[in-house]
Design an enzyme around this catalytic site. Sequence first.
Site, PDB file in Angstrom:
ATOM      1  N   ASP A 281      -3.527 -22.977   7.883  1.00 44.61           N
ATOM      2  CA  ASP A 281      -3.391 -22.216   6.693  1.00 44.61           C
ATOM      3  C   ASP A 281      -3.350 -20.766   6.925  1.00 44.61           C
ATOM      4  O   ASP A 281      -3.902 -20.294   7.889  1.00 44.61           O
ATOM      5  CB  ASP A 281      -4.562 -22.568   5.446  1.00 44.61           C
ATOM      6  CG  ASP A 281      -5.803 -22.941   6.068  1.00 44.61           C
ATOM      7  OD1 ASP A 281      -5.939 -22.688   7.257  1.00 44.61           O
ATOM      8  OD2 ASP A 281      -6.540 -23.541   5.302  1.00 44.61           O
TER       9      ASP A 281
ATOM     10  N   CYS B  76     -12.477 -17.269   4.442  1.00 39.83           N
ATOM     11  CA  CYS B  76     -12.611 -18.598   4.406  1.00 39.83           C
ATOM     12  C   CYS B  76     -12.265 -18.945   5.923  1.00 39.83           C
ATOM     13  O   CYS B  76     -12.106 -20.202   6.169  1.00 39.83           O
ATOM     14  CB  CYS B  76     -11.724 -19.422   3.646  1.00 39.83           C
ATOM     15  SG  CYS B  76     -12.349 -21.190   3.384  1.00 39.83           S
TER      16      CYS B  76
ATOM     17  N   HIS C 157      -9.513 -18.409   7.844  1.00 40.73           N
ATOM     18  CA  HIS C 157      -7.937 -18.603   7.930  1.00 40.73           C
ATOM     19  C   HIS C 157      -7.317 -17.841   9.196  1.00 40.73           C
ATOM     20  O   HIS C 157      -6.499 -18.349   9.942  1.00 40.73           O
ATOM     21  CB  HIS C 157      -6.982 -18.549   7.028  1.00 40.73           C
ATOM     22  CG  HIS C 157      -7.374 -19.432   5.825  1.00 40.73           C
ATOM     23  ND1 HIS C 157      -6.523 -19.628   4.694  1.00 40.73           N
ATOM     24  CD2 HIS C 157      -8.259 -20.397   5.614  1.00 40.73           C
ATOM     25  CE1 HIS C 157      -7.366 -20.520   3.725  1.00 40.73           C
ATOM     26  NE2 HIS C 157      -8.262 -21.083   4.399  1.00 40.73           N
TER      27      HIS C 157
ATOM     28  N   GLU D  99      -5.567 -21.476  -0.622  1.00 41.10           N
ATOM     29  CA  GLU D  99      -6.851 -21.201  -1.428  1.00 41.10           C
ATOM     30  C   GLU D  99      -6.208 -21.338  -2.995  1.00 41.10           C
ATOM     31  O   GLU D  99      -7.090 -21.720  -3.779  1.00 41.10           O
ATOM     32  CB  GLU D  99      -7.366 -19.677  -1.203  1.00 41.10           C
ATOM     33  CG  GLU D  99      -7.699 -19.587   0.031  1.00 41.10           C
ATOM     34  CD  GLU D  99      -9.069 -20.293   0.161  1.00 41.10           C
ATOM     35  OE1 GLU D  99      -9.545 -20.811  -0.645  1.00 41.10           O
ATOM     36  OE2 GLU D  99      -9.441 -20.468   1.604  1.00 41.10           O
TER      37      GLU D  99
ATOM     38  N   HIS E 152     -11.092 -27.046  10.069  1.00 39.24           N
ATOM     39  CA  HIS E 152     -11.599 -25.959   9.004  1.00 39.24           C
ATOM     40  C   HIS E 152     -12.664 -25.235   9.780  1.00 39.24           C
ATOM     41  O   HIS E 152     -13.386 -26.066  10.400  1.00 39.24           O
ATOM     42  CB  HIS E 152     -11.656 -26.483   7.690  1.00 39.24           C
ATOM     43  CG  HIS E 152     -11.791 -25.435   6.714  1.00 39.24           C
ATOM     44  ND1 HIS E 152     -12.904 -24.320   6.734  1.00 39.24           N
ATOM     45  CD2 HIS E 152     -11.135 -25.199   5.637  1.00 39.24           C
ATOM     46  CE1 HIS E 152     -12.740 -23.521   5.731  1.00 39.24           C
ATOM     47  NE2 HIS E 152     -11.524 -24.196   5.034  1.00 39.24           N
TER      48      HIS E 152
ATOM     49  N   HIS F 246     -16.346 -18.024   1.950  1.00 41.97           N
ATOM     50  CA  HIS F 246     -16.064 -17.461   0.998  1.00 41.97           C
ATOM     51  C   HIS F 246     -17.018 -16.320   0.468  1.00 41.97           C
ATOM     52  O   HIS F 246     -16.745 -15.523  -0.299  1.00 41.97           O
ATOM     53  CB  HIS F 246     -15.905 -18.251  -0.512  1.00 41.97           C
ATOM     54  CG  HIS F 246     -14.675 -19.081  -0.296  1.00 41.97           C
ATOM     55  ND1 HIS F 246     -14.144 -19.659  -1.409  1.00 41.97           N
ATOM     56  CD2 HIS F 246     -14.037 -19.618   0.607  1.00 41.97           C
ATOM     57  CE1 HIS F 246     -13.111 -20.367  -1.218  1.00 41.97           C
ATOM     58  NE2 HIS F 246     -13.146 -20.719   0.050  1.00 41.97           N
TER      59      HIS F 246
END
Length: 383
Positions: free
Chosen positions: A73, A98, A100, A132, A159, A353
């Site tokens: 992502d 996050c 990415h 997101e 992730h 986050h």
Amino acid sequence: MLKEDDLITIRRHLHQIPEVALEEVETHAFLMQVIGMMDQKFLKILEPKELPTAILVRVQGSDPSRTIGYRTDIDGLPVDEKTGLPYASQHPGKMHACGHDMHMTVALGVLDYFASHQPKDNLVFFFQPAEESEAGGKRAYELGLFEGEWRPDEFYGLHVNPKMQTGVIGCRMGTLFAGTTEVNIDVIGKGGHAAFPQDAKDAVVAASALVMQVQTIISRSINPIESGVITLGKFEAGTIRNVIADHARLEGTIRGLTQVMIEKIKERVQEICEGIERSFEVEVRLGLNQGGYFPVENDPVLTKRFIRFMQENPDVVYEEVPPAMTGEDFGYLLHQFPGTMFWLGVDGGAQLHESSMSPKEGAIQKGITAITEFLEYRMITEE
């Protein structure tokens, strides 16, 4: 080939240019610049007009028996960065909170390796916008981007996890991330004077009863050894203390570890809303929006193989992990294609986050090594 210092430089540049869902124009341009510097002999690049910030890169295999997909992502979050880093976000109010930027850098490293070391099987790398929000994976699928030579037989993605030590690979059989569904409820009653409740239909009272009944779904309608969550986090109603409200608005979220669980919770919410209508003589309008945020349910066969490889690989530290109630739109793609999602530990201190989240860059090369070794292993296994 990209060296570790090059990868860190790439990651820091990406970190400085976060963009939110479907606005990843600068990110797209930089990714194309990096990909353009790789050996192009085995590569084919698709920039879909229907989803203009997305990029698909196909690596032609030498003797392909399958096409393996790898997804990263690329979007950021609307968060004001507070890391104090010299390469902090240059876009006010936006941050890669996050991780990415780490995801993209690892994907570029894996792609760069196979651009100069032709794989046996075909590979398709998907640089996906709008994880997101806006469900970029679902958009890409529904636009037909994974058809023909771009269709993967299996899909993988990672992730980052700031709770895990740097470079550790974490995975599990079954569900890794929950699916999520937005809940919006409007209760329409009849307003009136506070002194004459018999002449009104109090939306506040009806909505309050609805809230209390919804709280029984998990405790009384769901198997206690299974997992689900429903939270109504917003309640708005009324204008002044001596007027009975004619409207109340509730907003919340459903989360479940399987799609079956989510459907069960949604069904019970619908039934409760219908009951409130009859009990309080009001109108209840229920909106449920799951979009592309399905549970990340790992394929049992592919994931068993992935875990076994990571456990036996001397270059990898592997950990079995519990499921998480956070959402991830890779779940939608895993409901279309078999595949596996896994964690990469980045020991980031602050959590995902958070405005101070700062992953350890030592995870980049470790992640690339683990993934490239796994993909090469996968290409020589027949089943």
